[in-house]
Design a protein around this motif. Structure first.
Motif, PDB file in Angstrom:
ATOM      1  N   ALA A 275       0.789  -1.278   0.090  1.00 18.97           N
ATOM      2  CA  ALA A 275      -0.022   0.150  -0.010  1.00 18.97           C
ATOM      3  C   ALA A 275       0.940   1.416   0.021  1.00 18.97           C
ATOM      4  O   ALA A 275       2.077   1.084   0.336  1.00 18.97           O
ATOM      5  CB  ALA A 275      -0.902  -0.080   1.017  1.00 18.97           C
ATOM      6  N   THR A 276       0.497   2.253  -0.549  1.00 21.79           N
ATOM      7  CA  THR A 276       0.922   3.446  -0.286  1.00 21.79           C
ATOM      8  C   THR A 276       0.250   4.551   0.543  1.00 21.79           C
ATOM      9  O   THR A 276      -1.032   4.623   0.696  1.00 21.79           O
ATOM     10  CB  THR A 276       1.003   4.184  -1.739  1.00 21.79           C
ATOM     11  OG1 THR A 276       1.770   3.363  -2.850  1.00 21.79           O
ATOM     12  CG2 THR A 276       1.693   5.636  -1.674  1.00 21.79           C
ATOM     13  N   TYR A 277       1.194   5.009   1.350  1.00 25.64           N
ATOM     14  CA  TYR A 277       0.655   5.919   2.678  1.00 25.64           C
ATOM     15  C   TYR A 277       1.151   7.368   2.324  1.00 25.64           C
ATOM     16  O   TYR A 277       2.373   7.980   2.336  1.00 25.64           O
ATOM     17  CB  TYR A 277       1.235   5.657   3.897  1.00 25.64           C
ATOM     18  CG  TYR A 277       0.324   6.054   5.005  1.00 25.64           C
ATOM     19  CD1 TYR A 277      -0.715   6.641   4.819  1.00 25.64           C
ATOM     20  CD2 TYR A 277       1.107   6.092   6.359  1.00 25.64           C
ATOM     21  CE1 TYR A 277      -1.555   7.321   6.040  1.00 25.64           C
ATOM     22  CE2 TYR A 277       0.074   6.692   7.369  1.00 25.64           C
ATOM     23  CZ  TYR A 277      -0.973   7.250   7.401  1.00 25.64           C
ATOM     24  OH  TYR A 277      -1.597   7.804   8.406  1.00 25.64           O
ATOM     25  N   ASP A 278       0.236   8.260   1.960  1.00 30.16           N
ATOM     26  CA  ASP A 278       0.474   9.670   1.273  1.00 30.16           C
ATOM     27  C   ASP A 278       0.739  10.559   2.717  1.00 30.16           C
ATOM     28  O   ASP A 278      -0.252  10.862   3.285  1.00 30.16           O
ATOM     29  CB  ASP A 278      -0.701  10.180   0.616  1.00 30.16           C
ATOM     30  CG  ASP A 278      -0.236  11.681   0.078  1.00 30.16           C
ATOM     31  OD1 ASP A 278       0.744  12.239   0.449  1.00 30.16           O
ATOM     32  OD2 ASP A 278      -1.057  11.995  -0.596  1.00 30.16           O
ATOM     33  N   LEU A 279       1.961  10.958   2.833  1.00 29.97           N
ATOM     34  CA  LEU A 279       2.364  11.756   4.008  1.00 29.97           C
ATOM     35  C   LEU A 279       2.628  13.292   3.531  1.00 29.97           C
ATOM     36  O   LEU A 279       3.474  13.893   4.408  1.00 29.97           O
ATOM     37  CB  LEU A 279       3.436  11.019   4.951  1.00 29.97           C
ATOM     38  CG  LEU A 279       2.742   9.738   5.591  1.00 29.97           C
ATOM     39  CD1 LEU A 279       4.067   8.909   6.225  1.00 29.97           C
ATOM     40  CD2 LEU A 279       1.923  10.190   6.384  1.00 29.97           C
TER      41      LEU A 279
ATOM     42  N   LYS B  42       1.903   4.476  13.620  1.00 29.06           N
ATOM     43  CA  LYS B  42       0.373   4.154  13.841  1.00 29.06           C
ATOM     44  C   LYS B  42       0.009   3.205  12.829  1.00 29.06           C
ATOM     45  O   LYS B  42      -0.742   2.048  12.971  1.00 29.06           O
ATOM     46  CB  LYS B  42      -0.610   5.175  14.049  1.00 29.06           C
ATOM     47  CG  LYS B  42      -1.819   5.114  14.521  1.00 29.06           C
ATOM     48  CD  LYS B  42      -2.580   6.314  14.730  1.00 29.06           C
ATOM     49  CE  LYS B  42      -4.080   5.840  15.197  1.00 29.06           C
ATOM     50  NZ  LYS B  42      -4.740   6.926  15.688  1.00 29.06           N
ATOM     51  N   ARG B  43       0.383   3.545  11.489  1.00 26.54           N
ATOM     52  CA  ARG B  43      -0.306   2.710  10.367  1.00 26.54           C
ATOM     53  C   ARG B  43       0.443   1.388  10.411  1.00 26.54           C
ATOM     54  O   ARG B  43      -0.095   0.199  10.200  1.00 26.54           O
ATOM     55  CB  ARG B  43      -0.034   3.455   9.103  1.00 26.54           C
ATOM     56  CG  ARG B  43      -0.322   2.974   7.746  1.00 26.54           C
ATOM     57  CD  ARG B  43      -1.726   2.740   7.347  1.00 26.54           C
ATOM     58  NE  ARG B  43      -2.233   2.203   6.113  1.00 26.54           N
ATOM     59  CZ  ARG B  43      -2.387   2.720   4.998  1.00 26.54           C
ATOM     60  NH1 ARG B  43      -2.085   4.100   5.100  1.00 26.54           N
ATOM     61  NH2 ARG B  43      -2.479   1.991   4.024  1.00 26.54           N
TER      62      ARG B  43
ATOM     63  N   LEU C  47       5.696   4.596   1.958  1.00 29.51           N
ATOM     64  CA  LEU C  47       5.735   6.160   2.637  1.00 29.51           C
ATOM     65  C   LEU C  47       6.063   7.166   1.660  1.00 29.51           C
ATOM     66  O   LEU C  47       7.148   7.033   1.103  1.00 29.51           O
ATOM     67  CB  LEU C  47       6.384   6.237   3.849  1.00 29.51           C
ATOM     68  CG  LEU C  47       6.208   5.047   4.834  1.00 29.51           C
ATOM     69  CD1 LEU C  47       7.129   5.300   6.252  1.00 29.51           C
ATOM     70  CD2 LEU C  47       4.716   5.028   5.389  1.00 29.51           C
ATOM     71  N   GLU C  48       5.275   8.031   1.454  1.00 22.99           N
ATOM     72  CA  GLU C  48       5.603   9.343   0.542  1.00 22.99           C
ATOM     73  C   GLU C  48       5.559  10.585   1.198  1.00 22.99           C
ATOM     74  O   GLU C  48       4.503  10.845   1.957  1.00 22.99           O
ATOM     75  CB  GLU C  48       4.546   9.286  -0.541  1.00 22.99           C
ATOM     76  CG  GLU C  48       4.401   8.187  -1.614  1.00 22.99           C
ATOM     77  CD  GLU C  48       3.868   8.272  -2.789  1.00 22.99           C
ATOM     78  OE1 GLU C  48       2.893   9.228  -3.007  1.00 22.99           O
ATOM     79  OE2 GLU C  48       3.925   7.582  -3.831  1.00 22.99           O
TER      80      GLU C  48
END
Length: 80
Positions: free
Chosen positions: A7-11, A25-26, A38-39
């Motif tokens: 998955a991609t987590y947009d930060l 947390k994720r 992580l982006e």
């Protein structure tokens, strides 16, 4: 072998310490061995994310510079 796409987590747009706090947390909600992109756009993420992975027992699989920021592929460790 990891067949499922991480998955991609947009930060993007978040500044220290938010990317690490949200990533922690994720990842805590994921199964050990799961991977997550992580982006980030925070320049300090290139220091913070690897340090977080080392502290938390996660594996930093890949780091890539992208336009406006960085991507980090993190594999969740066994520690909580």
């Amino acid at each position: 072998m990891h067949n499922d796409m991480p998955a991609t987590y947009d930060l993007k747009g978040l500044n220290c310490p938010l990317p690490v706090l949200k990533a922690r947390k994720r990842l805590a909600a994921m199964r050990p061995g799961s991977r997550l992109w992580l982006e980030t756009t925070d320049p300090l993420a290139v220091i913070d994310i690897p340090a977080f992975c080392a502290d938390a027992g996660h594996q930093l699989v890949e780091t890539a510079a992208v336009t406006g920021g960085h991507r980090f592929l993190v594999e969740r460790g066994n520690a909580a």
